[in-house]
Design a protein around this motif. Sequence first.
Motif, PDB file in Angstrom:
ATOM      1  N   SER A  23       0.231  -1.190   0.270  1.00 48.83           N
ATOM      2  CA  SER A  23       0.158  -0.093  -0.029  1.00 48.83           C
ATOM      3  C   SER A  23       0.983   0.891   0.352  1.00 48.83           C
ATOM      4  O   SER A  23       0.561   2.361  -1.030  1.00 48.83           O
ATOM      5  CB  SER A  23      -0.570   0.004   0.921  1.00 48.83           C
ATOM      6  OG  SER A  23      -1.099   0.891   1.652  1.00 48.83           O
TER       7      SER A  23
ATOM      8  N   ASP B 183      -2.368   4.120  -0.675  1.00 46.14           N
ATOM      9  CA  ASP B 183      -2.255   4.130   1.192  1.00 46.14           C
ATOM     10  C   ASP B 183      -3.769   3.786   2.046  1.00 46.14           C
ATOM     11  O   ASP B 183      -4.768   5.130   2.479  1.00 46.14           O
ATOM     12  CB  ASP B 183      -2.413   5.940   1.423  1.00 46.14           C
ATOM     13  CG  ASP B 183      -0.816   6.977   1.194  1.00 46.14           C
ATOM     14  OD1 ASP B 183      -0.235   5.929   1.660  1.00 46.14           O
ATOM     15  OD2 ASP B 183      -0.258   7.108   0.576  1.00 46.14           O
ATOM     16  N   VAL B 184      -3.837   2.894   1.262  1.00 42.79           N
ATOM     17  CA  VAL B 184      -5.339   1.826   1.950  1.00 42.79           C
ATOM     18  C   VAL B 184      -5.245   1.436   3.977  1.00 42.79           C
ATOM     19  O   VAL B 184      -5.997   1.343   4.392  1.00 42.79           O
ATOM     20  CB  VAL B 184      -5.920   1.148   0.971  1.00 42.79           C
ATOM     21  CG1 VAL B 184      -6.575   1.542   0.213  1.00 42.79           C
ATOM     22  CG2 VAL B 184      -4.682  -0.242   0.704  1.00 42.79           C
TER      23      VAL B 184
ATOM     24  N   ALA C  84     -18.452   2.105   4.546  1.00 42.52           N
ATOM     25  CA  ALA C  84     -18.014   2.178   3.811  1.00 42.52           C
ATOM     26  C   ALA C  84     -19.064   0.149   3.469  1.00 42.52           C
ATOM     27  O   ALA C  84     -19.330   0.264   2.160  1.00 42.52           O
ATOM     28  CB  ALA C  84     -17.177   1.534   3.740  1.00 42.52           C
TER      29      ALA C  84
ATOM     30  N   THR D 161     -17.527   4.159  -3.985  1.00 44.68           N
ATOM     31  CA  THR D 161     -17.178   5.221  -3.644  1.00 44.68           C
ATOM     32  C   THR D 161     -15.493   5.447  -4.519  1.00 44.68           C
ATOM     33  O   THR D 161     -15.185   4.023  -4.321  1.00 44.68           O
ATOM     34  CB  THR D 161     -16.753   6.051  -2.064  1.00 44.68           C
ATOM     35  OG1 THR D 161     -16.089   4.958  -1.690  1.00 44.68           O
ATOM     36  CG2 THR D 161     -18.434   6.393  -1.767  1.00 44.68           C
TER      37      THR D 161
ATOM     38  N   ALA E 231     -12.431   5.412  -2.929  1.00 45.36           N
ATOM     39  CA  ALA E 231     -11.956   5.279  -1.876  1.00 45.36           C
ATOM     40  C   ALA E 231     -11.918   3.683  -1.298  1.00 45.36           C
ATOM     41  O   ALA E 231     -11.180   2.832  -1.358  1.00 45.36           O
ATOM     42  CB  ALA E 231     -11.929   6.130  -0.097  1.00 45.36           C
TER      43      ALA E 231
ATOM     44  N   ARG F 276     -10.700   1.868  -4.299  1.00 43.37           N
ATOM     45  CA  ARG F 276      -8.997   1.509  -4.387  1.00 43.37           C
ATOM     46  C   ARG F 276      -8.290   0.350  -3.370  1.00 43.37           C
ATOM     47  O   ARG F 276      -8.099  -0.441  -3.619  1.00 43.37           O
ATOM     48  CB  ARG F 276      -8.423   2.688  -3.923  1.00 43.37           C
ATOM     49  CG  ARG F 276      -7.038   2.991  -3.726  1.00 43.37           C
ATOM     50  CD  ARG F 276      -6.136   3.925  -3.269  1.00 43.37           C
ATOM     51  NE  ARG F 276      -6.319   5.355  -3.827  1.00 43.37           N
ATOM     52  CZ  ARG F 276      -5.938   5.959  -4.480  1.00 43.37           C
ATOM     53  NH1 ARG F 276      -4.258   5.869  -3.643  1.00 43.37           N
ATOM     54  NH2 ARG F 276      -5.560   6.634  -5.400  1.00 43.37           N
ATOM     55  N   ILE F 277      -9.200   0.561  -2.358  1.00 44.37           N
ATOM     56  CA  ILE F 277      -9.231  -0.935  -1.592  1.00 44.37           C
ATOM     57  C   ILE F 277      -9.633  -2.489  -1.724  1.00 44.37           C
ATOM     58  O   ILE F 277      -9.582  -2.841  -2.024  1.00 44.37           O
ATOM     59  CB  ILE F 277     -10.017  -0.720  -0.438  1.00 44.37           C
ATOM     60  CG1 ILE F 277      -9.570   0.428   0.873  1.00 44.37           C
ATOM     61  CG2 ILE F 277      -9.911  -1.777   0.808  1.00 44.37           C
ATOM     62  CD1 ILE F 277     -10.371   0.597   1.834  1.00 44.37           C
TER      63      ILE F 277
ATOM     64  N   THR G  70     -13.860   3.998   8.851  1.00 41.67           N
ATOM     65  CA  THR G  70     -13.732   5.269   8.669  1.00 41.67           C
ATOM     66  C   THR G  70     -13.363   6.347   9.583  1.00 41.67           C
ATOM     67  O   THR G  70     -13.867   6.190  10.439  1.00 41.67           O
ATOM     68  CB  THR G  70     -15.037   5.604   7.598  1.00 41.67           C
ATOM     69  OG1 THR G  70     -15.757   4.575   6.645  1.00 41.67           O
ATOM     70  CG2 THR G  70     -14.790   7.001   7.017  1.00 41.67           C
TER      71      THR G  70
ATOM     72  N   ARG H 281     -10.327   8.598   6.468  1.00 40.77           N
ATOM     73  CA  ARG H 281     -10.623   8.366   5.282  1.00 40.77           C
ATOM     74  C   ARG H 281     -10.868   6.936   5.319  1.00 40.77           C
ATOM     75  O   ARG H 281     -10.838   6.390   6.402  1.00 40.77           O
ATOM     76  CB  ARG H 281      -9.606   9.025   4.616  1.00 40.77           C
ATOM     77  CG  ARG H 281      -8.501   8.340   5.170  1.00 40.77           C
ATOM     78  CD  ARG H 281      -7.324   9.074   3.638  1.00 40.77           C
ATOM     79  NE  ARG H 281      -5.907   8.551   4.139  1.00 40.77           N
ATOM     80  CZ  ARG H 281      -4.875   7.545   4.462  1.00 40.77           C
ATOM     81  NH1 ARG H 281      -5.276   6.361   3.491  1.00 40.77           N
ATOM     82  NH2 ARG H 281      -3.755   7.612   4.910  1.00 40.77           N
ATOM     83  N   VAL H 282     -10.688   5.944   4.147  1.00 41.28           N
ATOM     84  CA  VAL H 282     -11.640   4.531   4.605  1.00 41.28           C
ATOM     85  C   VAL H 282     -10.120   3.921   4.711  1.00 41.28           C
ATOM     86  O   VAL H 282      -9.213   4.191   3.486  1.00 41.28           O
ATOM     87  CB  VAL H 282     -12.185   4.379   3.584  1.00 41.28           C
ATOM     88  CG1 VAL H 282     -12.861   2.381   3.825  1.00 41.28           C
ATOM     89  CG2 VAL H 282     -13.671   4.800   3.382  1.00 41.28           C
ATOM     90  N   HIS H 283      -9.891   2.914   5.551  1.00 41.71           N
ATOM     91  CA  HIS H 283      -8.570   2.114   5.892  1.00 41.71           C
ATOM     92  C   HIS H 283      -9.146   0.516   5.908  1.00 41.71           C
ATOM     93  O   HIS H 283      -9.750   0.485   6.019  1.00 41.71           O
ATOM     94  CB  HIS H 283      -8.377   2.812   7.173  1.00 41.71           C
ATOM     95  CG  HIS H 283      -8.194   4.411   6.868  1.00 41.71           C
ATOM     96  ND1 HIS H 283      -6.562   4.551   7.316  1.00 41.71           N
ATOM     97  CD2 HIS H 283      -8.715   4.985   7.434  1.00 41.71           C
ATOM     98  CE1 HIS H 283      -6.517   6.128   7.470  1.00 41.71           C
ATOM     99  NE2 HIS H 283      -7.905   6.377   8.425  1.00 41.71           N
TER     100      HIS H 283
END
Length: 267
Positions: free
Chosen positions: A73, A79-80, A107, A141, A143, A146-147, A166, A179-181
């Motif tokens: 990442s 950056d997740v 999410a 979304t 984000a 991306r994940i 989130t 943000r979403v992790h």
Amino acid sequence: MLGLLSAGTVYVLGRMPGASNETHLCAVAGSPAQGAAGPVVRAVLKTRAGERALPDFPAGTLSHREVAAFEVSHALGLDVVPPTVWRSDLGGSLQIFVETDPAADPAVVLAPPGGLPRDLAPVLRAELAGGGEVVLAHALTPAVRRIAFFDVLIDNADRKGGHLLTGAWLAGDGPHEVRVHGIDNGLAFNTVPTLRTVLWGYAGEPLTDEERHWASRTAHGELDAVLAPHLGAEERRVLALRAAGLLQRGRMPEPPRNRRAVPWPPL
């Protein structure tokens, strides 16, 4: 932040309930500077010794896979995954603790069947103990996309809805961006296909230019050096092959028909 996690003094606050492997909530303190109190953050420690044996992953490797997921990442700029390091003195991975934002939209949600908003993708329908039905859905979304791509790349075998948080982590200079992790990435980087995720809303969609760039860098072995301390040579080779296959197909994968595609429980 990586420096603090790598060299800070770790104080174990207690074991986190509900985790299948030994998982501790900790405080990590930095060195005081010029008489002032040093920075303190909360983090999650997963020890190698406390890992539960699994049939499809080599014993004693899950915490290293947690660090490998962060390295992918971080190196690709996705950056997740929250900052994560390997602490040899503690025998495990140490990841910054994400404080969830109660005001943020989750999410992954459970919604009544029928009439889902256009910004939600249904994944599965389930029957509740009382007889009612719900639909598990995830947000559409950038984000979350991306994940979803990240999970395909690392072949995440356990992307539950509860593994998407989130929020932000807190440090001495205040909270970081909300943000979403994606957390709990230890069941990844297998040498055989094991992708199990609740993020199937992008199945079959063409890769974006950015996703092609990430896959290309991975396919050409750019991550090999940072992953070598945490993954074996065959796992790194298969990661590059998986990225090359993604590029060749040019699309996000469809759910497999010959094995389970969603982790259980999904939340």
